[in-house]
Design a protein around this motif. Structure first.
Motif, PDB file in Angstrom:
ATOM      1  N   ASN A   1       0.792  -1.230   0.000  1.00 12.89           N
ATOM      2  CA  ASN A   1       0.000   0.000   0.000  1.00 12.89           C
ATOM      3  C   ASN A   1       0.829   1.287   0.000  1.00 12.89           C
ATOM      4  OD1 ASN A   1      -2.356  -1.481   0.012  1.00 12.89           O
ATOM      5  ND2 ASN A   1      -2.598  -1.407   2.222  1.00 12.89           N
ATOM      6  N   ARG A   2       2.069   1.199   0.433  1.00 12.41           N
ATOM      7  CA  ARG A   2       2.829   2.429   0.624  1.00 12.41           C
ATOM      8  C   ARG A   2       3.264   3.027  -0.707  1.00 12.41           C
ATOM      9  NH1 ARG A   2       8.615   2.375   0.693  1.00 12.41           N
ATOM     10  NH2 ARG A   2       9.443   0.416  -0.108  1.00 12.41           N
ATOM     11  N   GLN A   3       3.486   4.317  -0.695  1.00 11.06           N
ATOM     12  CA  GLN A   3       4.075   5.009  -1.828  1.00 11.06           C
ATOM     13  C   GLN A   3       5.576   5.163  -1.576  1.00 11.06           C
ATOM     14  OE1 GLN A   3       1.618   8.611  -2.035  1.00 11.06           O
ATOM     15  NE2 GLN A   3       0.853   7.896  -3.999  1.00 11.06           N
ATOM     16  N   LEU A   4       6.344   5.090  -2.643  1.00 13.64           N
ATOM     17  CA  LEU A   4       7.789   5.229  -2.499  1.00 13.64           C
ATOM     18  C   LEU A   4       8.143   6.646  -2.064  1.00 13.64           C
ATOM     19  CD1 LEU A   4       9.118   3.274  -5.608  1.00 13.64           C
ATOM     20  CD2 LEU A   4       8.684   2.448  -3.304  1.00 13.64           C
ATOM     21  N   LYS A   5       9.230   6.762  -1.305  1.00  8.24           N
ATOM     22  CA  LYS A   5       9.651   8.069  -0.800  1.00  8.24           C
ATOM     23  C   LYS A   5      11.075   8.381  -1.254  1.00  8.24           C
ATOM     24  CE  LYS A   5       8.230   6.738   3.322  1.00  8.24           C
ATOM     25  NZ  LYS A   5       7.977   6.660   4.760  1.00  8.24           N
ATOM     26  N   LEU A   6      11.304   9.648  -1.518  1.00  9.12           N
ATOM     27  CA  LEU A   6      12.635  10.138  -1.855  1.00  9.12           C
ATOM     28  C   LEU A   6      13.133  10.960  -0.667  1.00  9.12           C
ATOM     29  CD1 LEU A   6      14.977  10.706  -3.823  1.00  9.12           C
ATOM     30  CD2 LEU A   6      13.629  12.613  -4.739  1.00  9.12           C
ATOM     31  N   HIS A   7      14.226  10.496  -0.044  1.00  8.98           N
ATOM     32  CA  HIS A   7      14.765  11.138   1.157  1.00  8.98           C
ATOM     33  C   HIS A   7      16.012  11.931   0.819  1.00  8.98           C
ATOM     34  CE1 HIS A   7      12.424   8.373   3.877  1.00  8.98           C
ATOM     35  NE2 HIS A   7      12.485   7.622   2.798  1.00  8.98           N
ATOM     36  N   THR A   8      16.243  12.987   1.584  1.00 11.25           N
ATOM     37  CA  THR A   8      17.515  13.706   1.528  1.00 11.25           C
ATOM     38  C   THR A   8      17.949  14.021   2.953  1.00 11.25           C
ATOM     39  OG1 THR A   8      18.685  15.588   0.550  1.00 11.25           O
ATOM     40  CG2 THR A   8      16.461  16.007   1.342  1.00 11.25           C
ATOM     41  N   ASN A   9      19.261  14.029   3.186  1.00  9.95           N
ATOM     42  CA  ASN A   9      19.754  14.204   4.558  1.00  9.95           C
ATOM     43  C   ASN A   9      19.681  15.673   4.983  1.00  9.95           C
ATOM     44  OD1 ASN A   9      21.873  14.016   2.441  1.00  9.95           O
ATOM     45  ND2 ASN A   9      23.218  14.791   4.054  1.00  9.95           N
ATOM     46  N   ASN A  10      19.220  15.870   6.239  1.00  5.82           N
ATOM     47  CA  ASN A  10      19.155  17.209   6.826  1.00  5.82           C
ATOM     48  C   ASN A  10      20.524  17.592   7.385  1.00  5.82           C
ATOM     49  OD1 ASN A  10      16.352  17.451   6.378  1.00  5.82           O
ATOM     50  ND2 ASN A  10      15.928  16.271   8.219  1.00  5.82           N
ATOM     51  N   PRO A  11      20.838  18.892   7.449  1.00  2.31           N
ATOM     52  CA  PRO A  11      22.085  19.308   8.102  1.00  2.31           C
ATOM     53  C   PRO A  11      22.116  18.865   9.562  1.00  2.31           C
ATOM     54  CG  PRO A  11      21.101  21.126   6.854  1.00  2.31           C
ATOM     55  CD  PRO A  11      20.098  20.021   6.865  1.00  2.31           C
ATOM     56  N   SER A  12      23.270  18.476  10.043  1.00  2.00           N
ATOM     57  CA  SER A  12      23.372  17.910  11.392  1.00  2.00           C
ATOM     58  C   SER A  12      23.027  18.914  12.484  1.00  2.00           C
ATOM     59  CB  SER A  12      24.783  17.369  11.628  1.00  2.00           C
ATOM     60  OG  SER A  12      25.742  18.394  11.452  1.00  2.00           O
ATOM     61  N   ASP A  13      23.054  20.208  12.180  1.00  2.00           N
ATOM     62  CA  ASP A  13      22.669  21.213  13.173  1.00  2.00           C
ATOM     63  C   ASP A  13      21.198  21.076  13.561  1.00  2.00           C
ATOM     64  OD1 ASP A  13      25.222  22.209  13.033  1.00  2.00           O
ATOM     65  OD2 ASP A  13      24.723  23.757  11.559  1.00  2.00           O
ATOM     66  N   ASP A  14      20.405  20.387  12.723  1.00  2.00           N
ATOM     67  CA  ASP A  14      18.973  20.228  12.989  1.00  2.00           C
ATOM     68  C   ASP A  14      18.635  18.858  13.575  1.00  2.00           C
ATOM     69  OD1 ASP A  14      18.675  22.715  11.850  1.00  2.00           O
ATOM     70  OD2 ASP A  14      18.248  21.935   9.850  1.00  2.00           O
ATOM     71  N   TRP A  15      19.637  18.119  14.049  1.00  2.00           N
ATOM     72  CA  TRP A  15      19.385  16.745  14.504  1.00  2.00           C
ATOM     73  C   TRP A  15      18.986  16.640  15.977  1.00  2.00           C
ATOM     74  CZ3 TRP A  15      23.830  13.288  12.135  1.00  2.00           C
ATOM     75  CH2 TRP A  15      23.704  13.305  10.749  1.00  2.00           C
ATOM     76  N   TRP A  16      18.687  17.715  16.642  1.00  7.23           N
ATOM     77  CA  TRP A  16      18.393  17.630  18.068  1.00  7.23           C
ATOM     78  C   TRP A  16      16.885  17.405  18.273  1.00  7.23           C
ATOM     79  CZ3 TRP A  16      14.981  21.212  20.061  1.00  7.23           C
ATOM     80  CH2 TRP A  16      14.697  22.309  19.236  1.00  7.23           C
TER      81      TRP A  16
END
Length: 497
Positions: free
Chosen positions: A175-190
């Motif tokens: 059922n799921r739709q495929l997703k395209l991911h991109t990495n966020n800058p590490s400053d936003d990982w908190w």
């Protein structure tokens, strides 16, 4: 006895029970109450023949979403919600069935497995804690409860739960739709709610049927992918992580990105587009890898341009020594430009180090326009298992494009001309496709084919002119060499006489 008297006696009994419970709570020490509860529970199990298993929505120290809870909820939504009288509707963004029905709180449904009846119920509790948490969570905690007879314990805890998880995963994948991911800058990982990856729906229409490539080469890639997808037991038997590396190389415009999209659609895998330049060091690269899902493709496009992975083994050059003598401010600015400290060693560990085995059924794809620039250690077999050259457009690839863009299978006059020209001239599939695409509503397929022939002939003339120019320059160089040799001979003869 009248109804009024009955209610009066019932009220007295309830008041007495509440009074006794209040005394029990106030005067019995905590450890005695715990012991009493333990023995009461043991005593009740002698007469209560049912076992309960609880699956919580949130788990772990930071109360992350429990994947098992989601899978069971998907299974129950698909298979058993007909028995519930009160349903809850949710809109799921990343699903082909966006409206999902599930049983509401305090509802119970019955499921059956090999003639055994089990009961599922949805419940929730509200926390009374007022303590401060660095990771903010909801006060409401949800959980699913599975109830079954204790004589069926072995069947339920092994076969049935495994059946539920497998069915739930299959339904989720379907059922799921495929997703395209991109990495966020590490400053936003908190924070617990922030992801290392952001995503959007992957809707690229590329398929192997529409891919401009020779049929034999295309079939070879498809067979390789199918064997990989069915290789769980094989990879376990040979003691290797269930992953495979592909290196796509060739000139710009030869369809490397389109090939990645076709692989993703064929395998039904999510795509993780990894941007190396935003990653500060090898540790961040490792953490990003851990946060990717199984059944996915990790892509690093134009890896020869992403980082200086080719020169990191070379010794310090004269330019590096000049950089060291640079003005401190300019040096700091230059260091800021080179913010990423991902090394070749870190990338190699990412591909096939110990941490690369933390997930299963993954494909890692590198693309490059200049394969000779890459460090051999990065693309050797075992890391990049299959090297796929994306070359210029041949006749068979042209026929696929003609079918895609013009719905034409063959043309007696124009196709042979195009075949001959493509054998003489290098033109990328992107350039061929651009010529085949109608530019107005008045253009028919013949005019598009003639446009392609005209472009090929122009390109052929350019190549011939350049070849003639090179030939003339070589002739001039030869004449210069001959003139110089004659001049030297004359000088030698003059000195001799």
């Amino acid at each position: 006895m009248g109804i009024g008297e009955l209610w009066s006696q019932l009220g007295s009994i309830l008041a007495s029970i509440m009074f006794v419970y209040a005394m029990y709570e106030q005067f019995f020490p905590l450890h005695l109450r715990r012991n009493f509860l333990t023995y009461t529970t043991k005593f009740s199990t002698l007469f209560y023949p049912y076992i309960q298993i609880t699956f919580h929505e949130l788990s772990g120290e930071k109360l992350k979403h429990n994947e098992t809870y989601k899978i069971i909820q998907t299974y129950l939504s698909s298979n058993s919600t007909k028995g519930a009288t009160k349903l809850k509707a949710e809109v799921i963004k990343d699903s082909q069935t966006p409206l999902v029905l599930s049983m509401d709180d305090n509802q119970e449904i019955v499921d059956e497995f090999n003639g055994i009846k089990v009961w599922w119920s949805a419940n929730h509790t509200t926390s009374k804690s007022q303590s401060f948490s660095y990771y903010p969570v909801s006060d409401e905690k949800r959980f699913l409860t599975l109830t079954f007879h204790k004589r069926n314990r072995d069947v339920i805890t092994t076969s049935y739960i495994q059946h539920v998880l497998e069915e739930g995963k299959a339904i989720t994948t379907k059922n799921r739709q495929l997703k395209l991911h991109t990495n966020n800058p590490s400053d936003d990982w908190w924070g617990s709610r922030i992801s290392k990856w952001s995503h959007t729906i992957f809707e690229h229409p590329a398929r192997f049927e529409t891919l401009a490539m020779e049929p034999e080469k295309k079939e070879e890639i498809i067979n390789d992918l199918v064997k990989f997808k069915r290789g769980k037991e094989y990879y376990a038997k040979i003691g290797k992580a269930w992953k495979r590396g592909y290196l796509l190389f060739g000139p710009p415009g030869t369809g490397k990105s389109t090939m990645i999209s076709a692989i993703a659609n064929f395998m039904n895998y999510d795509v993780y587009d990894l941007e190396l330049t935003t990653i500060k060091d090898n540790n961040e690269l490792k953490r990003l890898l851990i946060d990717t899902s199984s059944k996915s493709i990790i892509v690093i496009e134009d890896i020869d341009c992403s980082l200086d992975l080719t020169g990191q083994r070379k010794e310090k050059t004269e330019k590096d020594e000049n950089d060291e003598k640079m003005d401190p401010i300019k040096k700091a600015e230059k260091e800021e430009e080179k913010k990423s400290k991902v090394t070749l060693s870190g990338l190699l560990n990412f591909i096939d180090g110990i941490w690369s085995a933390c997930g299963a059924e993954r494909i890692i794809i590198f693309t490059t326009n200049f394969v000779d620039k890459l460090d051999p250690a990065l693309i050797r077999r075992g890391r990049m298992d299959k090297h796929i050259e994306m070359s210029y457009c041949g006749y068979q690839a042209f026929k696929v494009l003609a079918r895609n863009y013009l719905d034409v299978e063959f043309h007696d006059e124009l196709f042979p001309v195009i075949e001959k020209l493509l054998g003489e001239i290098n033109m990328t599939p992107a350039d061929v496709a651009e010529n085949l695409m109608p530019k107005s509503i008045t253009e028919d397929f013949e005019s598009c084919l003639k446009n392609l022939i005209q472009s090929l002939e122009i390109e052929k003339k350019k190549v011939q002119d350049e070849a003639e120019k090179d030939k003339q320059e070589m002739s001039k160089e030869k004449e210069k060499v001959k003139t110089k040799e004659k001049s030297e001979q004359v000088k030698e003869n003059g000195f001799t006489h």
